[in-house]
Design a protein around this motif. Structure first.
Motif, short mmCIF file in Angstrom:
data_model
loop_
_atom_site.label_atom_id
_atom_site.label_comp_id
_atom_site.label_asym_id
_atom_site.label_seq_id
_atom_site.Cartn_x
_atom_site.Cartn_y
_atom_site.Cartn_z
N PHE A 1 -4.58 4.85 2.18
CA PHE A 1 -4.00 3.53 1.97
C PHE A 1 -3.42 2.95 3.26
CE2 PHE A 1 -3.73 4.80 -2.66
CZ PHE A 1 -4.65 3.87 -3.08
N SER A 2 -3.02 3.80 4.18
CA SER A 2 -2.59 3.32 5.50
C SER A 2 -3.77 2.65 6.21
CB SER A 2 -2.06 4.47 6.36
OG SER A 2 -0.89 5.02 5.81
N SER B 1 1.07 4.82 -2.78
CA SER B 1 0.57 6.02 -2.12
C SER B 1 1.30 7.27 -2.57
CB SER B 1 0.72 5.89 -0.59
OG SER B 1 0.02 4.79 -0.09
N ASN B 2 0.63 8.41 -2.45
CA ASN B 2 1.29 9.71 -2.57
C ASN B 2 0.88 10.55 -1.36
OD1 ASN B 2 -1.28 10.92 -3.11
ND2 ASN B 2 -1.08 10.36 -5.28
N PHE C 1 0.82 -1.21 0.00
CA PHE C 1 0.00 0.00 0.00
C PHE C 1 0.86 1.26 0.00
CE2 PHE C 1 -2.91 -3.23 1.51
CZ PHE C 1 -4.11 -2.89 0.89
N VAL C 2 1.99 1.21 0.67
CA VAL C 2 2.89 2.37 0.69
C VAL C 2 3.39 2.67 -0.72
CG1 VAL C 2 5.15 3.19 1.45
CG2 VAL C 2 3.60 2.11 3.09
N THR D 1 -3.00 10.47 -0.83
CA THR D 1 -3.71 9.21 -0.58
C THR D 1 -3.06 8.35 0.51
OG1 THR D 1 -2.41 8.08 -2.29
CG2 THR D 1 -4.48 9.13 -2.97
N PHE D 2 -1.96 8.82 1.08
CA PHE D 2 -1.21 8.00 2.02
C PHE D 2 -2.05 7.56 3.22
CE2 PHE D 2 1.56 7.84 5.85
CZ PHE D 2 2.23 6.66 5.54
N THR E 1 -1.29 9.54 10.56
CA THR E 1 -0.88 8.20 10.12
C THR E 1 -1.25 7.17 11.17
OG1 THR E 1 0.98 9.13 8.86
CG2 THR E 1 1.08 6.78 9.42
#
Length: 437
Positions: A342-343, A334-335, A330-331, A338-339, A382
């Motif tokens: 997706f985390s 990601s940008n 997922f990382v 979207t991080f 996060t």
């Protein structure tokens, strides 16, 4: 929605196995994935499984007590009367679903252990009074409140990173709860779920011909027969109110001192202490308390013999690096925008195999915090994205449903058809909160 849930329930009833079968399938699957996706050999994976098998022993005992003590408390004359009084005020199936969902949400936001047990006990009591309410949906609604726990006052990740000297303090420092639990995005998610989920669950009510009412057998309580009183010290002490008063006072003084000195801190041990002390007091005599305990312990079998398997899975996931592999997938896609989303999804996936908030944070934090550093992402958000992912997929993870199912007398397949749509609905809300706030 009625059609969709009917189809979902039919599929779950036909294909979802018993939670024990589910955990054994997960065990084999994780072993094969570990051999395929990491450098671990089959023997390595078996070793990791065996080394981790007893890793949740302390937690298992805590869960056995929270379930048994909650059951004891609920069957005490005082508490049972209070639950019955509340349940008797509910007149319609729709009202039953809405109220039990709301009560469960609030209780789980305060403390997940408290909410998990109280929601199911309240739902079962409602089933005694409200006719034509679908018992499966009623218990699913009681369990649905659990989705909010990691955004609430007892969330293990936000409380951990708010503590001096936590394992990742050198990376993110000490993170106060005003930027995690009381942040704008977290409050948005919590408030929207609390205000909408009760009505979403109400929307899933089956048509009258498809309603599955509670089996009257499930509402019959097995009572341990009390021995006849005898004129000797042993019998008199077992029926003594004095001992109950003394032990009750000791417990209440401890709890009062705890809350005065530490604030409103409710960990699982404190919740268990509250349940046990109130159970002792409300049952009146040691004899009645022990009889209730004997009845309650019968409901804990699933926890005792399934949690070690999840501990073994967690051992394989962490020691092999398989959890890190899932997170990195997922990382890599990601940008900076979207991080967090997706985390959240990564945590939801890992939660199937590491169903422990603290354990999952320990596994995922190094990868996710390193990625956050690279992307310039906020550490606190996060952490909360991981926390919400952990809570989210509990809706279709039988591990956490076991206490509620034991109280209700149902199987996982009975409620998972509804829980699947609760997962989808709450997933949309959480995703929007993390993406746009």
């Amino acid at each position: 929605m009625k059609t969709l849930t009917r189809i979902s329930n039919a599929i779950m009833e036909k294909y979802l196995p018993d939670p024990y079968i589910f955990v054994t399938i997960l065990t084999v699957l994780v072993l094969l994935l570990g051999v395929t996706l990491t450098d671990s050999s089959p023997l390595d994976m078996v070793t990791y499984w065996g080394d981790g098998f007893w890793g949740l022993l302390s937690f298992t005992m805590q869960m056995v007590i929270v379930l048994a003590a909650g059951h004891i408390l609920a069957n005490s004359p005082v508490f049972k009367s209070a639950l019955s009084t509340l349940a008797s005020k509910i007149k319609t199936p729709g009202m039953a679903i809405i109220i039990v969902t709301f009560v469960s949400l609030i209780a789980c936001w305060i403390n997940w252990g408290f909410g998990l047990v109280i929601g199911a006990l309240f739902a079962k009591e409602i089933a005694r009074y409200v006719k034509k309410v679908d018992y499966r949906l009623l218990i699913a609604s009681a369990y649905s409140g659990f989705v909010i726990w990691h955004g609430g006052l007892a969330g293990s990740v936000p409380l951990s990173i708010a503590t001096e000297g936590h394992p990742f303090a050198d990376i993110m420092g000490v993170v106060p709860t005003n930027i995690t639990l009381f942040s704008t995005y977290n409050l948005f998610i919590v408030i929207v779920i609390v205000l909408t989920l009760p009505f979403f669950n109400r929307w899933m009510m089956p048509k009258e011909k498809d309603v599955v009412e509670v089996d009257p057998v499930l509402l019959v309580e097995d009572k341990t027969e009390l021995p006849k009183p005898e004129n000797n010290f042993a019998s008199r002490s077992e029926r003594s109110y004095i001992l109950t008063i003394l032990v009750g006072l000791i417990g209440l003084v401890y709890l009062f001192h705890h809350f005065i000195t530490k604030g409103f801190v409710l960990d699982l041990n404190v919740v268990n202490t509250i349940f046990i002390i109130l159970g002792i007091i409300f049952h009146g005599t040691p004899q009645r308390f022990l009889a209730a305990a004997q009845d309650a312990i019968k409901t804990t079998t699933g926890i005792v013999f399934q949690f070690p398997f999840y501990a073994g899975i967690m051992g394989m996931m962490t020691a092999s690096g398989l959890a890190a592999v899932f997170s990195e997938w997922f990382v890599n896609i990601s940008n900076e925008n979207t991080f967090y989303l997706f985390s959240f999804y990564a945590a939801g996936l890992v939660n199937f195999f590491v169903p422990s908030g603290g354990g999952q944070w320990a596994v995922q934090a190094p990868i996710m915090l390193d990625a956050a550093t690279s992307l310039g992402a906020d550490y606190a958000k996060t952490a909360m994205a991981i926390a919400w992912g952990d809570a989210w997929t509990n809706m279709i993870q039988p591990f956490w449903a076991l206490p509620a199912l034991a109280i209700a007398g149902l199987k996982a397949k009975d409620i998972m058809g509804f829980c699947l749509f609760i997962l989808i609905f709450t997933g949309i809300i959480i995703s929007l909160g993390l993406l746009f706030f």
